[in-house]
Design a protein around this motif. Structure first.
Motif, PDB file in Angstrom:
ATOM      1  N   ALA A  42       0.871  -1.173   0.383  1.00 34.60           N
ATOM      2  CA  ALA A  42      -0.233   0.341  -0.227  1.00 34.60           C
ATOM      3  C   ALA A  42       0.763   1.502   0.127  1.00 34.60           C
ATOM      4  N   ARG A  43       1.356   1.788   0.921  1.00 32.63           N
ATOM      5  CA  ARG A  43       2.620   2.090   0.607  1.00 32.63           C
ATOM      6  C   ARG A  43       3.659   2.521  -0.990  1.00 32.63           C
ATOM      7  N   ASP A  44       4.171   1.346  -1.321  1.00 30.37           N
ATOM      8  CA  ASP A  44       4.758   2.091  -2.575  1.00 30.37           C
ATOM      9  C   ASP A  44       3.312   2.041  -3.590  1.00 30.37           C
ATOM     10  N   GLU A  45       2.472   1.753  -3.541  1.00 30.30           N
ATOM     11  CA  GLU A  45       1.287   1.692  -4.794  1.00 30.30           C
ATOM     12  C   GLU A  45       0.604   3.470  -4.239  1.00 30.30           C
ATOM     13  N   TYR A  46      -0.073   3.972  -3.041  1.00 28.52           N
ATOM     14  CA  TYR A  46      -0.503   4.760  -2.451  1.00 28.52           C
ATOM     15  C   TYR A  46       0.063   5.997  -2.401  1.00 28.52           C
ATOM     16  N   LEU A  47       1.531   6.500  -1.596  1.00 30.52           N
ATOM     17  CA  LEU A  47       1.755   6.962  -0.588  1.00 30.52           C
ATOM     18  C   LEU A  47       2.579   8.299  -2.029  1.00 30.52           C
ATOM     19  N   LYS A  48       2.255   9.412  -2.210  1.00 34.40           N
ATOM     20  CA  LYS A  48       3.422   9.756  -3.321  1.00 34.40           C
ATOM     21  C   LYS A  48       3.873  11.283  -2.497  1.00 34.40           C
ATOM     22  N   PRO A  49       5.292  11.272  -3.019  1.00 33.48           N
ATOM     23  CA  PRO A  49       5.848  12.500  -2.840  1.00 33.48           C
ATOM     24  C   PRO A  49       5.600  13.657  -2.561  1.00 33.48           C
ATOM     25  N   VAL A  50       5.747  15.111  -1.586  1.00 30.76           N
ATOM     26  CA  VAL A  50       5.622  15.758  -1.402  1.00 30.76           C
ATOM     27  C   VAL A  50       5.562  17.116  -2.939  1.00 30.76           C
ATOM     28  N   ASN A  51       6.549  16.618  -3.484  1.00 29.01           N
ATOM     29  CA  ASN A  51       6.368  17.281  -5.019  1.00 29.01           C
ATOM     30  C   ASN A  51       5.341  16.542  -6.078  1.00 29.01           C
ATOM     31  N   SER A  52       5.053  15.459  -6.296  1.00 29.60           N
ATOM     32  CA  SER A  52       4.113  14.966  -6.678  1.00 29.60           C
ATOM     33  C   SER A  52       2.992  15.919  -6.959  1.00 29.60           C
ATOM     34  N   PRO A  53       2.418  15.509  -8.274  1.00 29.88           N
ATOM     35  CA  PRO A  53       1.526  16.808  -8.943  1.00 29.88           C
ATOM     36  C   PRO A  53      -0.107  15.878  -8.196  1.00 29.88           C
ATOM     37  N   ASP A  54      -0.097  14.462  -7.902  1.00 34.89           N
ATOM     38  CA  ASP A  54      -1.279  14.215  -6.896  1.00 34.89           C
ATOM     39  C   ASP A  54      -0.385  13.411  -5.949  1.00 34.89           C
ATOM     40  N   TYR A  55      -0.207  14.566  -4.794  1.00 35.97           N
ATOM     41  CA  TYR A  55       0.169  14.338  -3.415  1.00 35.97           C
ATOM     42  C   TYR A  55      -0.625  14.267  -2.947  1.00 35.97           C
ATOM     43  N   PHE A  56      -0.634  12.764  -1.953  1.00 38.66           N
ATOM     44  CA  PHE A  56      -1.697  12.142  -1.049  1.00 38.66           C
ATOM     45  C   PHE A  56      -1.144  13.139   0.266  1.00 38.66           C
ATOM     46  N   ASP A  57      -1.912  14.603   0.006  1.00 37.38           N
ATOM     47  CA  ASP A  57      -1.638  15.489   1.412  1.00 37.38           C
ATOM     48  C   ASP A  57      -2.425  14.945   2.854  1.00 37.38           C
ATOM     49  N   ASP A  58      -3.551  14.011   2.351  1.00 37.26           N
ATOM     50  CA  ASP A  58      -3.728  14.057   4.251  1.00 37.26           C
ATOM     51  C   ASP A  58      -3.504  12.725   4.688  1.00 37.26           C
ATOM     52  N   ALA A  59      -2.920  12.245   3.865  1.00 38.40           N
ATOM     53  CA  ALA A  59      -2.534  10.760   3.958  1.00 38.40           C
ATOM     54  C   ALA A  59      -2.125  10.219   5.556  1.00 38.40           C
ATOM     55  N   GLY A  60      -1.763  11.156   6.154  1.00 36.86           N
ATOM     56  CA  GLY A  60      -1.505  10.493   7.739  1.00 36.86           C
ATOM     57  C   GLY A  60      -2.413  10.828   8.137  1.00 36.86           C
ATOM     58  N   GLY A  61      -3.992  11.078   7.939  1.00 39.82           N
ATOM     59  CA  GLY A  61      -4.907  11.748   8.876  1.00 39.82           C
ATOM     60  C   GLY A  61      -5.269   9.811   9.674  1.00 39.82           C
ATOM     61  N   ASP A  62      -5.379   9.202  11.177  1.00 35.46           N
ATOM     62  CA  ASP A  62      -5.423   9.184  12.069  1.00 35.46           C
ATOM     63  C   ASP A  62      -6.000   8.726  12.624  1.00 35.46           C
ATOM     64  N   HIS A  63      -7.483   8.743  12.489  1.00 33.25           N
ATOM     65  CA  HIS A  63      -8.922   8.245  12.636  1.00 33.25           C
ATOM     66  C   HIS A  63      -9.365   8.563  11.980  1.00 33.25           C
ATOM     67  N   HIS A  64      -9.416   7.944   9.929  1.00 33.49           N
ATOM     68  CA  HIS A  64     -10.133   8.386   9.273  1.00 33.49           C
ATOM     69  C   HIS A  64     -10.967   6.932   7.888  1.00 33.49           C
ATOM     70  N   LEU A  65     -11.913   7.722   7.880  1.00 34.82           N
ATOM     71  CA  LEU A  65     -12.247   6.577   6.658  1.00 34.82           C
ATOM     72  C   LEU A  65     -11.942   7.533   5.056  1.00 34.82           C
ATOM     73  N   PHE A  66     -10.961   6.601   4.850  1.00 36.02           N
ATOM     74  CA  PHE A  66     -10.897   7.271   3.131  1.00 36.02           C
ATOM     75  C   PHE A  66     -10.869   6.314   1.862  1.00 36.02           C
ATOM     76  N   ALA A  67     -11.678   6.786   1.123  1.00 33.42           N
ATOM     77  CA  ALA A  67     -11.883   6.061  -0.087  1.00 33.42           C
ATOM     78  C   ALA A  67     -11.337   7.062  -1.320  1.00 33.42           C
ATOM     79  N   ALA A  68     -11.039   5.924  -2.721  1.00 34.00           N
ATOM     80  CA  ALA A  68     -10.634   6.141  -3.845  1.00 34.00           C
ATOM     81  C   ALA A  68     -11.003   5.884  -4.462  1.00 34.00           C
TER      82      ALA A  68
END
Length: 515
Positions: free
Chosen positions: A285-311
């Motif tokens: 999951a880290r390899d596929e979905y965590l994007k670098p800060v300078n990426s155009p599709d940066y996952f800015d709220d990936a660090g939310g620690d009590h969330h329900l995410f969807a894509a």
């Protein structure tokens, strides 16, 4: 053409014999279908068993947590099962993770001392004369029931299309029940009752024509249901997350595109570092979905620690932006209530392609008690629904779900019938073994195969394998080697010994000490 003598009535034409009804009236608990179980008929058996009697499945039912108390709960034992089979002499009736078998003879009484075979390597093993891994039990002289204990390696995930690994049947010419196991590792016992019928009577029914009004043509198969290759991180089943198929939705959504669950994983305390703690993110999951800060599709709220995410991954293989996601916390069945207005609606973001909501303290639940979180969520439209999101034991766990858009084969869209794949739930390989500097091999295999392999190995050590155990999961992550004791309790702690240390848990907090 000869005329009858004067004064005599012509003989009435003989009435054709009316086909009989079924030899056995079946009562099958609704969980049988829900758990993807099957009854294999005698003619389909590869061993072609003989004998003067055949054994046909009459009743199938389940108990949960060993309870025989009926009631309004979907998991309550059926009233008819309690009335017909709960007897004072049935001392083992409360066992909560067993497969049971009983046989009713032609006289209506239980047959005592009849051999029952249990095996977990597939129905087709009946055709292998060299196979010798059957567990053989006899129906007891007291209760008339035989049973077999199931360890944790019998766990399976029915919502992902899996079935349990076990088949069982009376010795002789018997229908075989397949798919027994522990759904999501929960303590479920399955009871099957066979009816003994003389073979001659059974054979008379095999060639009978259907009664008037019955269809004479076989029903046309339903259009193929698309599936996607699904990745489920190893912690998700422990948190009692379920996937509700589109066919189970009470609102019956339709569309040219349907949305099927592709990936489910979690993060712990907002961290995307794969570590040896429950809820940690898997490497894939880290390899596929965590994007670098300078990426155009940066996952800015990936660090939310009590969330329900969807894509949602579109038909073009890219994350869909501005896809509506619907969240609600009042039960899956609310989808059938047109008056319900408690949905929370979010849209996947333009940059990251993810939507999310925050789960508060009211979303806490205790997975070890069989509880699930209150939240369901899914893309708007004809989508599978994920249910059970929340805060396991109030820990800061975030759930991430990715859906795959697939052309609906029933929509008539060009190419829709070809846009489906073999379903293969997989569990990813372990990370590097802590403290040893040795990378564990990366292995992908079905969760059922993984559990069976571990169960077989643990059984050689005479240790019960429990796939839902946070102790075993911790030991694997920490590289502590094989188990050397059963699980046991010390005060308010649960513990188990492994070669590399003693693992213990207080609630959901897990650690270990040296010997």
């Amino acid at each position: 053409g000869q005329e009858p003598p004067d004064g005599e009535e012509p003989p009435a034409p003989e009435e054709p014999a009316k086909p009989r009804g079924p030899l056995v009236e079946q009562r099958i608990d609704e969980h049988f279908r829900r758990y993807n179980m099957a009854i294999k008929p005698i003619p389909s058996r590869p061993d072609n068993p003989g004998g003067d009697m055949v054994y046909l499945v009459k009743d199938v039912f389940m108990t949960f947590y060993g309870s025989w108390e009926p009631g309004g709960s979907p998991d309550a034992v059926p009233e008819w099962a309690r009335a017909d089979y709960l007897r004072p002499e049935f001392l083992e009736a409360g066992a909560d993770h067993h497969l049971f078998a009983a046989i009713i003879g032609p006289d209506g009484e239980f047959i005592k001392g009849h051999e029952v075979l249990f095996w977990s390597d597939g129905f087709e093993r009946l055709g292998d004369p060299t196979y010798n891994a059957y567990s053989r039990e006899r129906t007891k002289e007291t209760s008339g029931w035989a049973n077999m204990f199931m360890a944790g390696g019998s766990s399976f995930w029915p919502e992902s299309g899996e079935s349990g690994p076990w088949c069982w049947a009376p010795a002789g010419a018997a229908e075989v029940v397949c798919g027994g196991g522990l759904p999501l590792g929960h303590p479920v016992s399955t009871f099957v009752v066979w009816q003994a019928v003389p073979r001659a009577e059974w054979e008379e029914t095999l060639g009978e024509e259907p009664e008037a009004g019955e269809p004479t043509e076989p029903a046309k198969p339903a259009p193929p249901t698309p599936t996607v290759e699904t990745r489920i991180s190893e912690w998700v089943p422990l948190y009692n997350i379920t996937i509700k198929p589109i066919s189970a939705r009470p609102d019956h959504p339709t569309g040219d595109v349907i949305y099927l669950v592709r990936d489910i994983f979690t993060t712990r305390n907002g961290s995307w570092e794969p570590i040896a703690l429950p809820g940690s993110v898997p490497q894939w999951a880290r390899d596929e979905y965590l994007k670098p800060v300078n990426s155009p599709d940066y996952f800015d709220d990936a660090g939310g620690d009590h969330h329900l995410f969807a894509a949602v991954i579109g038909l073009d293989g890219k994350l869909v932006r501005q896809q509506e996601i619907i969240y609600w916390s009042d039960g899956f069945e609310r989808l059938g209530d047109p008056e319900y207005d408690g949905y929370v609606r979010r849209f996947t973001k333009e940059r990251s392609g993810w939507a999310n909501i925050i789960t508060g303290p009211g979303s806490s639940y205790v997975p070890e008690r069989g509880e699930s979180g209150p939240w369901c969520w899914a893309p708007a439209g004809a989508a599978e629904v994920v249910c059970g999101g929340g805060l396991p034991a109030n820990h800061h766990i975030s759930f991430f779900v990715v859906w795959q858009a697939v052309a609906n084969p029933e929509s008539g869209q060009p190419g829709a019938e070809d846009d489906h794949h073999i379903f293969l739930p997989i569990v990813t390989g372990a990370p590097a073994i802590a403290g040893r500097g040795v990378a564990a091999p990366s292995v992908e295999m079905s969760s059922a195969a993984l559990h069976l392999l571990r169960q077989a190995a643990w059984m050689r050590l005479n240790v019960e394998y429990r796939p839902d155990s946070i102790l075993g999961a911790y030991a694997r992550k920490a590289g502590l080697g094989r188990p050397v004791t059963q699980e046991f309790e010390v005060g308010n702690m649960r513990a188990q010994g492994f070669e590399g240390g003693i693992v213990f848990a207080e609630g959901n907090r897990v650690s270990h000490i040296s010997w």
